[in-house]
Design an enzyme around this catalytic site. Structure first.
Site, PDB file in Angstrom:
ATOM      1  N   MET A 334       0.823  -1.209   0.000  1.00 16.16           N
ATOM      2  CA  MET A 334       0.000   0.000   0.000  1.00 16.16           C
ATOM      3  C   MET A 334       0.861   1.264   0.000  1.00 16.16           C
ATOM      4  SD  MET A 334      -3.028  -1.139  -0.239  1.00 16.16           S
ATOM      5  CE  MET A 334      -4.067   0.284   0.035  1.00 16.16           C
ATOM      6  N   GLU A 412      -0.675  -3.883   9.931  1.00 16.81           N
ATOM      7  CA  GLU A 412      -1.935  -3.629  10.642  1.00 16.81           C
ATOM      8  C   GLU A 412      -1.799  -4.089  12.099  1.00 16.81           C
ATOM      9  OE1 GLU A 412      -4.151  -1.850   9.604  1.00 16.81           O
ATOM     10  OE2 GLU A 412      -6.185  -2.488  10.037  1.00 16.81           O
ATOM     11  N   LYS A 417       1.552   0.871  15.044  1.00 15.56           N
ATOM     12  CA  LYS A 417       1.034   2.119  14.477  1.00 15.56           C
ATOM     13  C   LYS A 417       1.190   3.259  15.474  1.00 15.56           C
ATOM     14  CE  LYS A 417      -2.173   0.257  10.973  1.00 15.56           C
ATOM     15  NZ  LYS A 417      -1.507   0.617   9.717  1.00 15.56           N
ATOM     16  N   SER A 444      -7.056  -0.464   7.752  1.00 14.42           N
ATOM     17  CA  SER A 444      -8.321  -0.907   7.160  1.00 14.42           C
ATOM     18  C   SER A 444      -9.302  -1.390   8.223  1.00 14.42           C
ATOM     19  CB  SER A 444      -8.076  -2.000   6.112  1.00 14.42           C
ATOM     20  OG  SER A 444      -7.058  -2.860   6.497  1.00 14.42           O
ATOM     21  N   HIS A 465      -8.090   6.101   3.796  1.00 19.89           N
ATOM     22  CA  HIS A 465      -8.150   4.685   3.437  1.00 19.89           C
ATOM     23  C   HIS A 465      -8.142   4.489   1.922  1.00 19.89           C
ATOM     24  CE1 HIS A 465     -10.572   0.681   3.499  1.00 19.89           C
ATOM     25  NE2 HIS A 465      -9.282   0.452   3.529  1.00 19.89           N
ATOM     26  N   ASN A 515     -15.684  -1.330   3.406  1.00 19.43           N
ATOM     27  CA  ASN A 515     -15.491  -2.736   3.768  1.00 19.43           C
ATOM     28  C   ASN A 515     -16.633  -3.269   4.620  1.00 19.43           C
ATOM     29  OD1 ASN A 515     -13.182  -3.065   2.324  1.00 19.43           O
ATOM     30  ND2 ASN A 515     -11.810  -2.584   4.018  1.00 19.43           N
TER      31      ASN A 515
HETATM   32  P1  NAI Z   1       2.698  -4.678   3.789  1.00 22.03           P
HETATM   33  O1  NAI Z   1       3.019  -5.773   4.722  1.00 22.03           O
HETATM   34  O2  NAI Z   1       2.841  -4.897   2.346  1.00 22.03           O
HETATM   35  O3  NAI Z   1       3.578  -3.404   4.162  1.00 22.03           O
HETATM   36  C1  NAI Z   1       3.821  -2.924   5.455  1.00 22.03           C
HETATM   37  C2  NAI Z   1       5.173  -2.227   5.460  1.00 22.03           C
HETATM   38  O4  NAI Z   1       5.364  -1.577   6.692  1.00 22.03           O
HETATM   39  C3  NAI Z   1       6.344  -3.193   5.259  1.00 22.03           C
HETATM   40  O5  NAI Z   1       7.131  -2.765   4.181  1.00 22.03           O
HETATM   41  C4  NAI Z   1       7.094  -3.053   6.575  1.00 22.03           C
HETATM   42  O6  NAI Z   1       8.489  -3.253   6.433  1.00 22.03           O
HETATM   43  C5  NAI Z   1       6.738  -1.643   6.981  1.00 22.03           C
HETATM   44  N1  NAI Z   1       7.046  -1.350   8.387  1.00 22.03           N
HETATM   45  C6  NAI Z   1       6.906  -2.163   9.458  1.00 22.03           C
HETATM   46  N2  NAI Z   1       7.323  -1.530  10.561  1.00 22.03           N
HETATM   47  C7  NAI Z   1       7.735  -0.295  10.188  1.00 22.03           C
HETATM   48  C8  NAI Z   1       8.290   0.822  10.891  1.00 22.03           C
HETATM   49  N3  NAI Z   1       8.485   0.783  12.168  1.00 22.03           N
HETATM   50  N4  NAI Z   1       8.590   1.946  10.178  1.00 22.03           N
HETATM   51  C9  NAI Z   1       8.372   1.976   8.851  1.00 22.03           C
HETATM   52  N5  NAI Z   1       7.875   0.942   8.150  1.00 22.03           N
HETATM   53  C10 NAI Z   1       7.559  -0.174   8.806  1.00 22.03           C
HETATM   54  O7  NAI Z   1       1.213  -4.222   4.174  1.00 22.03           O
HETATM   55  P2  NAI Z   1       0.138  -3.477   3.279  1.00 22.03           P
HETATM   56  O8  NAI Z   1      -0.727  -4.461   2.648  1.00 22.03           O
HETATM   57  O9  NAI Z   1       0.837  -2.465   2.470  1.00 22.03           O
HETATM   58  O10 NAI Z   1      -0.730  -2.759   4.411  1.00 22.03           O
HETATM   59  C11 NAI Z   1      -0.309  -1.600   5.069  1.00 22.03           C
HETATM   60  C12 NAI Z   1      -1.476  -0.960   5.775  1.00 22.03           C
HETATM   61  O11 NAI Z   1      -2.490  -0.656   4.825  1.00 22.03           O
HETATM   62  C13 NAI Z   1      -2.154  -1.826   6.810  1.00 22.03           C
HETATM   63  O12 NAI Z   1      -2.585  -0.999   7.862  1.00 22.03           O
HETATM   64  C14 NAI Z   1      -3.336  -2.414   6.084  1.00 22.03           C
HETATM   65  O13 NAI Z   1      -4.378  -2.769   6.941  1.00 22.03           O
HETATM   66  C15 NAI Z   1      -3.722  -1.240   5.231  1.00 22.03           C
HETATM   67  N6  NAI Z   1      -4.515  -1.555   4.028  1.00 22.03           N
HETATM   68  C16 NAI Z   1      -4.234  -2.648   3.282  1.00 22.03           C
HETATM   69  C17 NAI Z   1      -4.977  -2.932   2.145  1.00 22.03           C
HETATM   70  C18 NAI Z   1      -4.644  -4.126   1.317  1.00 22.03           C
HETATM   71  O14 NAI Z   1      -5.420  -4.448   0.426  1.00 22.03           O
HETATM   72  N7  NAI Z   1      -3.528  -4.788   1.549  1.00 22.03           N
HETATM   73  C19 NAI Z   1      -6.086  -2.064   1.726  1.00 22.03           C
HETATM   74  C20 NAI Z   1      -6.255  -0.901   2.555  1.00 22.03           C
HETATM   75  C21 NAI Z   1      -5.508  -0.685   3.659  1.00 22.03           C
END
Ligand code: NAI
Length: 739
Positions: A334, A412, A417, A444, A465, A515
């Site tokens: 994302m 998440e 966060k 989300s 979002h 959602n």
């Molecule tokens: P992802 O797992 O692909 O990416 C998360 C990233 O956060 C990773 O690159 C990780 O290394 C990084 N991270 C972890 N700790 C960190 C820190 N302390 N400082 C900086 N970066 C850090 O997850 P994704 O799918 O991108 O989801 C991210 C957020 O977006 C979540 O809150 C999720 O619920 C939300 N979301 C996801 C959707 C989806 O379809 N996957 C849709 C809408 C929202």
């Protein structure tokens, strides 16, 4: 003449430059049509006029189509008369006006050329088709097409009759049923236009044609005219309609009156001379216009989309802001997408992850997207390089300083966060823009108000979002926490508009709005599965509702492991109040067995490795619950469709009751852009309004008794039924009562 600048040149060529006053783009209004009628009249009666050229006096294109508010409003107003017969007649006349005037131009007796120095869409292309020759600019952003189907209509200014006569029924039907637009080379190749010219040579080319060839009779008005590829009475032509019918039904399941009426108009019209054919077109056009589907689609896809695109939900009185620097926390799927769309809009973007390598991975994803855009000819290499240069990948939080906005997209996890929010706010709220900066979270599932407790300025904290994949999904759902200020909402809207997304504003609730309404669709699919309804039947019924996919295949697409994780987190958060969904254990077992959905080729379906090969239902899907209903009669199919749509709609009604969402336009647009809710309905609220709230409540009561309280109508719906209200009348935000 107000709408055309007229010049008779030394050769007797009447150059008419379409130029609607005080508008950036030309559209056909009643006044513009009246002016066009005067042009046709002059061409016919003035012996000094040897030929006519229609062109544009604006530099951004020729014409974007009819002015929907005025032209369609006319037909709808006509509908409000008392006497059925005169009502229909008035509506027909309103719908026929464009056809009448275009035909006058076509038969004025002098050669008429469309010199298209830019885009020509809908009514703009249709008037060109009524010209005897078309020259199109080969400029970079030029396109021509008949996109009416996208708002629930079909071409009603002669397009459905002239395009098939020009390029053949098959090609024309395909173009019109998809609303396809043609770039200059494609338009020439398909025969939609006769000649291409450099932007500054279009007018010369048009004049040359008049002087050298200048045929004043349309090809379909000539005695020996034959429809390319054959008409419906010709064996080859007949095939087009047999196949076309089947194909369109397969694509649209009969949900779109416009598609069905388009087929009728083309099939019947092609068997008639053009003068009668355009009357047949107007009849079907008028009929389409009066359907609830077209009315709702026009409202949502045209008026509401336009209003939200201009920030209709933006709190009043807050000065407009310009976001020029954004920091994105988390460079995962994302976060990388958010960085990409931000940089694409010219915003300086800091992409932060735990370490340099993870941040770089996110930037590499942006680079891939840019490479694809360049290789497809959608972007120049220079622009791509510029966009990439706007993104700084780093683990260094200090670089956030000076940002207008932080968007947090880390895992998440509430604790994480909270931790990154604190870390990011330190530089955010101490730098140059400390007083105006805001913080957005892309969570989300976690309540915004809860996450905001970690913030030093909860009034500046908001949910932003996005939907996956971020570069393609057009919606951004902005979520107010308890303390989020109007200024913060306004700034988030300004950002969303700058990155060319459509924002809707909702209040905090589990899963927010999109959602929360979408999840019951997949849950209903699981419940049906647990009841022993054959999975193929479930997914077919899902598609027949007009949703992009059935519920089980949709679960595979989202990923079963993600859904299982969300389910267990929800159960944990809700404690005793949580009611397990039948089938969720079986899905959890699939995940435990390594079936994650489409992403690893194994879910409810098995996905073959070779691209394009069809997926097949996994046998285990059939074994988990013994199949009790393998086939369904039409009434049973209707019931399945109702369950899948109504369970979403009743959830949307609950969101209105709880104040999670307050504007029907946002709910309709959000439902279609966010999760592909049956577009033919005009959206989740328009569906309920079209059914009629009283009838909807009656159905929900019946379904509650049969299937359970997830269908129970909220008090709001009962009140509305009692008062005879619709959502658009009760929650009117447009400032005028809509139907
Ligand atoms: P992802 O797992 O692909 O990416 C998360 C990233 O956060 C990773 O690159 C990780 O290394 C990084 N991270 C972890 N700790 C960190 C820190 N302390 N400082 C900086 N970066 C850090 O997850 P994704 O799918 O991108 O989801 C991210 C957020 O977006 C979540 O809150 C999720 O619920 C939300 N979301 C996801 C959707 C989806 O379809 N996957 C849709 C809408 C929202």
């Amino acid at each position: 003449m107000d709408n055309f600048k007229i010049d008779l040149d030394a050769d007797g060529i009447l150059v008419c430059a379409f130029d609607v006053p005080n508008k950036t783009m030309n559209t056909f209004t009643k006044a513009a049509l009246a002016d066009l009628e005067k042009i046709a009249e002059r061409a016919k009666t003035d012996a000094g006029v040897k030929g006519v050229i229609l062109t544009s006096g604006k530099d951004n294109g020729f014409c974007a189509g009819a002015d929907l508010e005025e032209m369609i409003g006319g037909a709808w107003e006509a509908e409000s008369g008392d006497d059925e017969q005169s009502k229909l007649k008035a509506a027909f006349n309103a719908a026929f006006e464009m056809n009448r005037v275009y035909r006058l131009l076509e038969t004025c007796g002098k050669p008429v050329v469309a010199a298209l120095n830019g885009l020509a869409l809908g009514g703009g292309l249709e008037v060109s088709l009524a010209c005897h020759y078309r020259v199109l600019s080969n400029g970079p952003k030029v396109q021509v097409g008949l996109p009416e189907i996208k708002i629930g209509l079909f071409p009603g200014g002669g397009g459905s009759q002239r395009l098939p006569r020009l390029i053949g029924a098959q090609a024309a039907l395909m173009a019109m049923s998809e609303g396809k637009s043609f770039k200059p080379q494609e338009a020439l190749g398909a025969g939609v236009v006769d000649e291409l010219a450099d932007p500054d040579k279009v007018l010369d080319a048009a004049k040359t044609w008049i002087k050298t060839k200048g045929d004043p009779v349309a090809r379909w008005d000539k005695k020996d005219f034959k429809i390319p590829g054959g008409g419906p009475y010709h064996p080859a032509g007949a095939q087009v309609f047999i196949m076309g019918n089947a194909l369109l039904r397969k694509q649209s399941y009969g949900n779109y009156p416009a598609v069905i009426n388009l087929m009728h108009a083309v099939y019947e019209g092609l068997q008639l001379p053009i003068d009668q054919a355009i009357r047949v077109e107007s009849r079907y056009f008028c009929n389409t216009l009066m359907t609830p589907q077209a009315k709702a689609m026009i409202r949502t896809f045209f008026f509401s989309m336009q209003a939200l695109g201009k920030g209709a939900g933006r709190p009043a009185g807050v000065p407009k802001s310009d976001v020029t620097k954004v920091a994105v926390l988390g460079a995962g799927m994302m976060g990388a997408g958010i960085a990409y769309v931000s940089a694409l809009a010219g915003i300086e973007t800091i992409l932060i992850d735990r370490d340099q390598a993870s941040a770089d991975k996110g930037k590499a994803h942006c680079e891939d997207l840019l490479k694809k855009a360049v290789s497809r000819g959608k972007m120049s290499q220079d622009k791509a390089t510029g966009v990439l240069n706007l993104i700084t990948a780093t683990p260094d939080y200090a670089k956030i300083e000076g940002a207008d906005l932080v968007v947090e997209a880390v895992f998440e996890n509430t604790d994480l966060k909270e931790q990154v929010t604190k870390a990011a706010e330190a530089p955010l709220y101490s730098g140059a823009k400390a007083d105006t900066a805001i913080f957005g979270t892309n969570t989300s599932t976690i309540p915004i108000t809860l996450l905001a407790t970690a913030s030093s300025k909860p009034e500046n904290y908001i949910g932003v979002h996005f939907f996956s994949p971020v570069d393609r999904m057009p919606l951004v759902e902005l979520i107010r926490g308890e303390k989020t200020s109007d200024a913060t909402v306004a700034k988030a809207i300004d950002y969303a508009l700058k990155i060319k997304k459509t924002p809707i504003v909702v209040n905090d609730s589990r899963f927010f709005f999109a959602n929360r309404c979408f999840i019951p669709f997949t849950a209903e699919g699981m419940i049906m599965w647990s009841e022993g309804i054959a999975p193929a039947l479930i997914d077919n019924a899902g598609r027949m509702t007009g949703m992009p996919r059935g519920p089980l295949e949709m679960m595979d697409d989202v990923a079963l492991d993600l859904l299982t994780k969300i389910t267990s987190e929800t159960a944990k958060a809700m404690g005793d109040a949580y009611e397990p969904i039948p089938g969720e254990k079986e899905v959890a077992q699939m995940v435990a067995d390594g079936r994650y959905g489409r992403k690893n080729g194994k879910g409810f379906y098995d996905y073959p490795e070779q691209k394009g090969a069809p997926k097949t239902l996994w046998q285990g899907t059939l074994d988990a619950f013994p199949v009790k209903m393998a086939e369904a009669d039409p009434a049973q199919v209707e019931e399945l469709k109702k369950r899948l749509l109504y369970v979403q709609a009743v959830t949307a009604a609950r969101c209105f009751e709880e104040g999670v969402i307050t504007d029907p336009r946002e709910a309709d647009v959000g439902s279609i852009l966010g999760w592909g809710f049956a577009p033919w309905s005009g959206g989740i609220v328009s569906l309920m309004d079209a059914i009629g709230i009283a009838k909807f409540v009656e159905e929900l009561d019946r379904m509650t008794a049969l299937y359970g309280k997830r269908f129970a109508p909220p008090q709001l719906l009962r009140d509305m039924a009692k008062n005879g209200e619709t959502f658009y009348s009760r929650f009117d935000k447009a400032g005028k009562k809509a139907a």
